[in-house]
Design a protein around this motif. Structure first.
Motif, PDB file in Angstrom:
ATOM      1  N   THR A 298       8.326  -8.281 -13.200  1.00  0.00           N
ATOM      2  CA  THR A 298       9.530  -7.693 -12.628  1.00  0.00           C
ATOM      3  C   THR A 298      10.598  -8.777 -12.534  1.00  0.00           C
ATOM      4  OG1 THR A 298      10.431  -6.444 -10.781  1.00  0.00           O
ATOM      5  CG2 THR A 298       8.776  -8.086 -10.246  1.00  0.00           C
ATOM      6  N   LYS A 299      11.832  -8.355 -12.598  1.00  0.00           N
ATOM      7  CA  LYS A 299      12.944  -9.292 -12.454  1.00  0.00           C
ATOM      8  C   LYS A 299      13.355  -9.347 -10.995  1.00  0.00           C
ATOM      9  CE  LYS A 299      14.552  -8.385 -17.090  1.00  0.00           C
ATOM     10  NZ  LYS A 299      15.534  -7.698 -17.906  1.00  0.00           N
ATOM     11  N   ALA A 300      14.003 -10.428 -10.605  1.00  0.00           N
ATOM     12  CA  ALA A 300      14.392 -10.637  -9.211  1.00  0.00           C
ATOM     13  C   ALA A 300      15.291  -9.517  -8.680  1.00  0.00           C
ATOM     14  CB  ALA A 300      15.086 -11.982  -9.047  1.00  0.00           C
ATOM     15  N   ASN A 301      16.088  -8.908  -9.538  1.00  0.00           N
ATOM     16  CA  ASN A 301      17.011  -7.864  -9.064  1.00  0.00           C
ATOM     17  C   ASN A 301      16.382  -6.466  -9.063  1.00  0.00           C
ATOM     18  OD1 ASN A 301      16.914  -7.583 -11.829  1.00  0.00           O
ATOM     19  ND2 ASN A 301      19.101  -7.175 -12.065  1.00  0.00           N
ATOM     20  N   GLU A 302      15.138  -6.322  -9.501  1.00  0.00           N
ATOM     21  CA  GLU A 302      14.439  -5.033  -9.496  1.00  0.00           C
ATOM     22  C   GLU A 302      13.648  -4.892  -8.199  1.00  0.00           C
ATOM     23  OE1 GLU A 302      13.493  -4.011 -14.054  1.00  0.00           O
ATOM     24  OE2 GLU A 302      12.385  -5.723 -13.263  1.00  0.00           O
ATOM     25  N   ARG A 303      14.371  -4.738  -7.102  1.00  0.00           N
ATOM     26  CA  ARG A 303      13.754  -4.774  -5.775  1.00  0.00           C
ATOM     27  C   ARG A 303      12.720  -3.677  -5.553  1.00  0.00           C
ATOM     28  NH1 ARG A 303      14.017  -9.589  -4.342  1.00  0.00           N
ATOM     29  NH2 ARG A 303      13.619  -8.982  -2.212  1.00  0.00           N
ATOM     30  N   SER A 304      12.986  -2.453  -6.012  1.00  0.00           N
ATOM     31  CA  SER A 304      12.024  -1.379  -5.771  1.00  0.00           C
ATOM     32  C   SER A 304      10.734  -1.612  -6.560  1.00  0.00           C
ATOM     33  CB  SER A 304      12.619  -0.010  -6.096  1.00  0.00           C
ATOM     34  OG  SER A 304      12.928   0.076  -7.464  1.00  0.00           O
ATOM     35  N   LYS A 305      10.863  -2.119  -7.787  1.00  0.00           N
ATOM     36  CA  LYS A 305       9.682  -2.426  -8.591  1.00  0.00           C
ATOM     37  C   LYS A 305       8.900  -3.578  -7.959  1.00  0.00           C
ATOM     38  CE  LYS A 305       8.263  -3.347 -13.338  1.00  0.00           C
ATOM     39  NZ  LYS A 305       8.712  -3.618 -14.708  1.00  0.00           N
ATOM     40  N   LEU A 306       9.603  -4.589  -7.474  1.00  0.00           N
ATOM     41  CA  LEU A 306       8.958  -5.718  -6.811  1.00  0.00           C
ATOM     42  C   LEU A 306       8.235  -5.280  -5.547  1.00  0.00           C
ATOM     43  CD1 LEU A 306       8.455  -8.757  -6.702  1.00  0.00           C
ATOM     44  CD2 LEU A 306      10.648  -9.000  -5.522  1.00  0.00           C
ATOM     45  N   GLU A 307       8.878  -4.411  -4.766  1.00  0.00           N
ATOM     46  CA  GLU A 307       8.236  -3.908  -3.547  1.00  0.00           C
ATOM     47  C   GLU A 307       6.981  -3.113  -3.884  1.00  0.00           C
ATOM     48  OE1 GLU A 307       8.989  -0.950   0.252  1.00  0.00           O
ATOM     49  OE2 GLU A 307      10.697  -1.547  -0.971  1.00  0.00           O
ATOM     50  N   ARG A 308       7.049  -2.257  -4.900  1.00  0.00           N
ATOM     51  CA  ARG A 308       5.892  -1.461  -5.317  1.00  0.00           C
ATOM     52  C   ARG A 308       4.749  -2.364  -5.763  1.00  0.00           C
ATOM     53  NH1 ARG A 308       8.624   1.658  -8.467  1.00  0.00           N
ATOM     54  NH2 ARG A 308       7.957   0.811 -10.463  1.00  0.00           N
ATOM     55  N   LEU A 309       5.058  -3.413  -6.511  1.00  0.00           N
ATOM     56  CA  LEU A 309       4.056  -4.364  -6.962  1.00  0.00           C
ATOM     57  C   LEU A 309       3.427  -5.104  -5.774  1.00  0.00           C
ATOM     58  CD1 LEU A 309       2.589  -5.813  -9.269  1.00  0.00           C
ATOM     59  CD2 LEU A 309       4.541  -7.375  -9.413  1.00  0.00           C
ATOM     60  N   CYS A 310       4.258  -5.529  -4.823  1.00  0.00           N
ATOM     61  CA  CYS A 310       3.743  -6.231  -3.640  1.00  0.00           C
ATOM     62  C   CYS A 310       2.841  -5.320  -2.810  1.00  0.00           C
ATOM     63  CB  CYS A 310       4.890  -6.751  -2.788  1.00  0.00           C
ATOM     64  SG  CYS A 310       5.735  -8.157  -3.535  1.00  0.00           S
ATOM     65  N   ARG A 311       3.217  -4.070  -2.652  1.00  0.00           N
ATOM     66  CA  ARG A 311       2.372  -3.119  -1.915  1.00  0.00           C
ATOM     67  C   ARG A 311       1.032  -2.925  -2.621  1.00  0.00           C
ATOM     68  NH1 ARG A 311       4.833  -0.207   2.146  1.00  0.00           N
ATOM     69  NH2 ARG A 311       7.104  -0.384   2.191  1.00  0.00           N
ATOM     70  N   TYR A 312       1.081  -2.876  -3.940  1.00  0.00           N
ATOM     71  CA  TYR A 312      -0.146  -2.680  -4.709  1.00  0.00           C
ATOM     72  C   TYR A 312      -1.095  -3.872  -4.562  1.00  0.00           C
ATOM     73  CZ  TYR A 312      -3.314  -2.053  -8.621  1.00  0.00           C
ATOM     74  OH  TYR A 312      -4.440  -1.929  -9.386  1.00  0.00           O
ATOM     75  N   ILE A 313      -0.589  -5.086  -4.707  1.00  0.00           N
ATOM     76  CA  ILE A 313      -1.488  -6.251  -4.685  1.00  0.00           C
ATOM     77  C   ILE A 313      -1.955  -6.614  -3.281  1.00  0.00           C
ATOM     78  CG2 ILE A 313      -0.572  -7.202  -6.827  1.00  0.00           C
ATOM     79  CD1 ILE A 313       0.954  -9.259  -5.156  1.00  0.00           C
ATOM     80  N   THR A 314      -1.293  -6.108  -2.235  1.00  0.00           N
ATOM     81  CA  THR A 314      -1.714  -6.422  -0.866  1.00  0.00           C
ATOM     82  C   THR A 314      -2.501  -5.298  -0.215  1.00  0.00           C
ATOM     83  OG1 THR A 314       0.397  -5.654   0.054  1.00  0.00           O
ATOM     84  CG2 THR A 314       0.220  -8.004  -0.493  1.00  0.00           C
ATOM     85  N   ARG A 315      -2.782  -4.225  -0.954  1.00  0.00           N
ATOM     86  CA  ARG A 315      -3.538  -3.127  -0.357  1.00  0.00           C
ATOM     87  C   ARG A 315      -4.986  -3.565  -0.128  1.00  0.00           C
ATOM     88  NH1 ARG A 315      -4.751  -2.614  -5.475  1.00  0.00           N
ATOM     89  NH2 ARG A 315      -6.382  -1.243  -6.211  1.00  0.00           N
ATOM     90  N   PRO A 316      -5.640  -2.968   0.851  1.00  0.00           N
ATOM     91  CA  PRO A 316      -7.041  -3.331   1.096  1.00  0.00           C
ATOM     92  C   PRO A 316      -7.949  -2.885  -0.046  1.00  0.00           C
ATOM     93  CG  PRO A 316      -6.254  -1.725   2.723  1.00  0.00           C
ATOM     94  CD  PRO A 316      -5.128  -2.010   1.794  1.00  0.00           C
ATOM     95  N   ALA A 317      -9.025  -3.598  -0.252  1.00  0.00           N
ATOM     96  CA  ALA A 317      -9.974  -3.249  -1.313  1.00  0.00           C
ATOM     97  C   ALA A 317     -10.764  -1.996  -0.971  1.00  0.00           C
ATOM     98  CB  ALA A 317     -10.930  -4.421  -1.549  1.00  0.00           C
ATOM     99  N   VAL A 318     -10.884  -1.705   0.309  1.00  0.00           N
ATOM    100  CA  VAL A 318     -11.650  -0.559   0.781  1.00  0.00           C
ATOM    101  C   VAL A 318     -10.764   0.270   1.701  1.00  0.00           C
ATOM    102  CG1 VAL A 318     -13.650   0.105   2.189  1.00  0.00           C
ATOM    103  CG2 VAL A 318     -13.825  -1.822   0.629  1.00  0.00           C
ATOM    104  N   SER A 319     -10.789   1.582   1.539  1.00  0.00           N
ATOM    105  CA  SER A 319     -10.014   2.469   2.407  1.00  0.00           C
ATOM    106  C   SER A 319     -10.695   2.579   3.764  1.00  0.00           C
ATOM    107  CB  SER A 319      -9.899   3.855   1.778  1.00  0.00           C
ATOM    108  OG  SER A 319      -9.348   4.763   2.698  1.00  0.00           O
ATOM    109  N   THR A 320     -10.040   2.100   4.795  1.00  0.00           N
ATOM    110  CA  THR A 320     -10.623   2.171   6.137  1.00  0.00           C
ATOM    111  C   THR A 320     -10.706   3.605   6.643  1.00  0.00           C
ATOM    112  OG1 THR A 320      -8.454   1.732   7.096  1.00  0.00           O
ATOM    113  CG2 THR A 320      -9.909  -0.158   6.770  1.00  0.00           C
ATOM    114  N   LYS A 321      -9.913   4.501   6.074  1.00  0.00           N
ATOM    115  CA  LYS A 321      -9.972   5.914   6.477  1.00  0.00           C
ATOM    116  C   LYS A 321     -11.294   6.553   6.080  1.00  0.00           C
ATOM    117  CE  LYS A 321      -5.014   6.629   6.084  1.00  0.00           C
ATOM    118  NZ  LYS A 321      -3.943   7.301   5.334  1.00  0.00           N
TER     119      LYS A 321
END
Length: 86
Positions: free
Chosen positions: A15-38
């Motif tokens: 992602t490029k620095a100015n693609e904020r929504s894509k960067l946010e989506r990527l950050c959410r994806y890589i920081t999600r838990p490995a196991v669903s606590t639900k």
């Protein structure tokens, strides 16, 4: 895509620095838990029950673990624990 010990890694996302929504989506994806606590719960005898998102082909809907299965050493097999005489 790389595969090691049953895990796969696809490192072709950029992602490029100015693609904020894509960067946010990527950050959410890589920081999600490995196991669903639900889908985690404790059984009456203290084991950990994990409900599968979709049943396996053989009809299995959940798997049971011992609580210690969720603890892993912070070092690899055969590697010393730094700072400890173990």
């Amino acid at each position: 895509m790389g595969k090691v010990a049953g895990f796969s890694l696809h490192a072709g996302v950029a992602t490029k620095a100015n693609e904020r929504s894509k960067l946010e989506r990527l950050c959410r994806y890589i920081t999600r838990p490995a196991v669903s606590t639900k889908r985690l719960s404790l059984t009456r005898n203290g084991q950990v029950r994990y409900e599968l998102k979709t049943p396996w082909r053989n009809g299995t809907t959940h798997v049971i673990f011992e609580p210690l299965d969720f603890t892993a050493p912070a070092h690899g097999p055969g590697q010393p624990l730094h700072g400890l005489n173990a």
